[in-house]
Write an enzyme that holds these catalytic residues in place. Structure first.
Site, PDB file in Angstrom:
ATOM      1  N   GLU A  60      -7.260  36.474  32.438  1.00 32.50           N
ATOM      2  CA  GLU A  60      -8.247  34.941  33.023  1.00 32.50           C
ATOM      3  C   GLU A  60      -9.341  36.270  33.338  1.00 32.50           C
ATOM      4  OE1 GLU A  60      -8.039  32.616  34.239  1.00 32.50           O
ATOM      5  OE2 GLU A  60      -6.105  32.233  34.337  1.00 32.50           O
TER       6      GLU A  60
ATOM      7  N   HIS B 129      -6.726  37.884  42.189  1.00 29.61           N
ATOM      8  CA  HIS B 129      -5.870  36.645  41.323  1.00 29.61           C
ATOM      9  C   HIS B 129      -4.622  36.976  41.787  1.00 29.61           C
ATOM     10  CE1 HIS B 129      -4.645  32.494  40.001  1.00 29.61           C
ATOM     11  NE2 HIS B 129      -4.109  33.265  38.868  1.00 29.61           N
TER      12      HIS B 129
ATOM     13  N   HIS C  99      -0.477  34.353  43.060  1.00 28.08           N
ATOM     14  CA  HIS C  99       0.016  32.809  43.155  1.00 28.08           C
ATOM     15  C   HIS C  99       0.902  32.902  44.725  1.00 28.08           C
ATOM     16  CE1 HIS C  99       0.585  32.945  38.536  1.00 28.08           C
ATOM     17  NE2 HIS C  99      -1.024  32.366  39.090  1.00 28.08           N
TER      18      HIS C  99
ATOM     19  N   GLU D 267      -7.213  34.197  64.595  1.00 25.38           N
ATOM     20  CA  GLU D 267      -8.070  34.850  64.081  1.00 25.38           C
ATOM     21  C   GLU D 267      -8.549  34.683  63.120  1.00 25.38           C
ATOM     22  OE1 GLU D 267      -6.463  38.840  63.785  1.00 25.38           O
ATOM     23  OE2 GLU D 267      -6.845  38.545  65.940  1.00 25.38           O
TER      24      GLU D 267
ATOM     25  N   HIS E 276      -2.689  25.690  41.477  1.00 29.68           N
ATOM     26  CA  HIS E 276      -2.234  26.858  40.364  1.00 29.68           C
ATOM     27  C   HIS E 276      -2.331  28.684  41.709  1.00 29.68           C
ATOM     28  CE1 HIS E 276      -3.456  29.579  36.633  1.00 29.68           C
ATOM     29  NE2 HIS E 276      -3.136  30.476  37.973  1.00 29.68           N
TER      30      HIS E 276
HETATM   31  O1  2HA Z   1      -2.174  36.072  34.079  1.00 28.24           O
HETATM   32  O2  2HA Z   1      -1.615  34.245  37.100  1.00 28.24           O
HETATM   33  O3  2HA Z   1      -3.507  32.416  36.161  1.00 28.24           O
HETATM   34  C1  2HA Z   1      -1.220  34.647  34.930  1.00 28.24           C
HETATM   35  C2  2HA Z   1      -1.769  34.161  35.550  1.00 28.24           C
HETATM   36  C3  2HA Z   1      -2.628  33.448  35.158  1.00 28.24           C
HETATM   37 ZN    ZN Z   2      -2.738  32.456  37.388  1.00 29.40          ZN
END
Ligand code: 2HA
Ligand code: ZN
Length: 271
Positions: A116, A139, A141, A169, A210
């Site tokens: 990424e 980033h 999940h 908040e 995602h």
């Molecule tokens: O690198 O989260 O979006 C693993 C991820 C891809």
């Molecule tokens: Zn990801």
């Protein structure tokens, strides 16, 4: 030279990734972080003239040439970063022509930066253009944020409004709201460009079905942004199937934002 294990930036990366793993935001190789480092921050630990190897970037990063980043590795598990940083992380400088990463430390098993990287570097550019102190792009999940994507319309006004209503908040922590992208193929320059475009206006961008991207000046700021979205999403998921008999009204959200003196997305309220 001091041992890099004493470097504050490395320890921040190790502890935040361990924390994120334990929260369940980064299963397997999920998630990635990039940290823009200052020249003098690395000077005590690394020789900037000593390039281990050069790794092609696959996109034009001329706007960041000479800049140094600490970045999680491709295919690496957040679970393992803390106990083995040198294999799971890397520090590189963007070459003068913006085409390669000049590796200064890490990726010791022959690996390379996260797939990424386009989204990360393009987001750094976008955030630096509106906030010269931006250092971090993160980033992950997060479970409830992801769950929310399947039951809520993926519209940035409506999604932000829902999140703001879930905890008092929220509007104070992310008054700029949450940008939203539809599902897109990850790891591409296209999703990188789309993320960066959103990052011109938002520090948080949901990648539909995602995960989420966050950006800011410090690890704490960015972790705190994502943590607050995740908490709000959790409250939503715990309540969305029950009759709703209470809410924070838009007038109250406005009152909060004004009382804390934050510049908020007025167009995301219905008043
Ligand atoms: O690198 O989260 O979006 C693993 C991820 C891809
Ligand atoms: Zn990801």
């Amino acid at each position: 030279m001091k041992n890099i294990s004493e470097a504050r930036f490395l320890n921040e990366m190790r502890s935040v990734s361990a924390n994120m793993y334990r929260l369940g935001w980064d299963e397997r190789n999920g998630g990635n972080i990039s940290y823009l480092l200052e020249q003098d921050e690395i000077a005590d630990f690394l020789d900037p003239g000593s390039v281990i190897r050069k790794i092609p970037l696959g996109f034009d990063a001329r706007a960041l040439s000479g800049k140094i980043f600490l970045v999680t590795g491709s295919g690496k598990y957040f679970k393992n970063i803390d106990r083995d940083p040198e294999n799971n992380l890397g520090i590189f400088r963007i070459s003068g022509d913006g085409s390669t990463a000049e590796l200064l430390w890490g990726y010791a098993d022959g690996g390379q930066f996260t797939s990424e990287l386009p989204a990360h570097l393009m987001s750094h550019c976008a955030r630096l253009s509106v906030d010269p102190e931006n250092r971090i792009v993160m980033h992950c999940h997060p479970t409830y944020t992801l769950a929310l994507n399947y039951v809520h319309v993926l519209d940035e006004k409506q999604l932000t409004h829902t999140l703001w209503q879930m905890c008092t908040e929220c509007i104070v922590v992310f008054p700029d709201g949450v940008g939203v992208l539809p599902w897109m193929l990850c790891g591409t320059n296209e999703i990188g460009e789309a993320t960066a475009k959103k990052m011109e206006a938002f520090r948080l961008v949901v990648w539909g079905m995602h995960g989420i991207y966050g950006a800011g000046k410090t690890m704490d700021e960015v972790f705190g942004l994502i943590e607050t979205v995740e908490k709000a999403a959790q409250i939503y998921m715990l309540t969305c199937h029950m009759p709703r008999i209470g809410t924070i009204k838009d007038e109250e959200l406005r009152e909060l934002a004004e009382s804390f003196g934050v510049s908020y997305r007025r167009d995301f309220l219905d008043i």
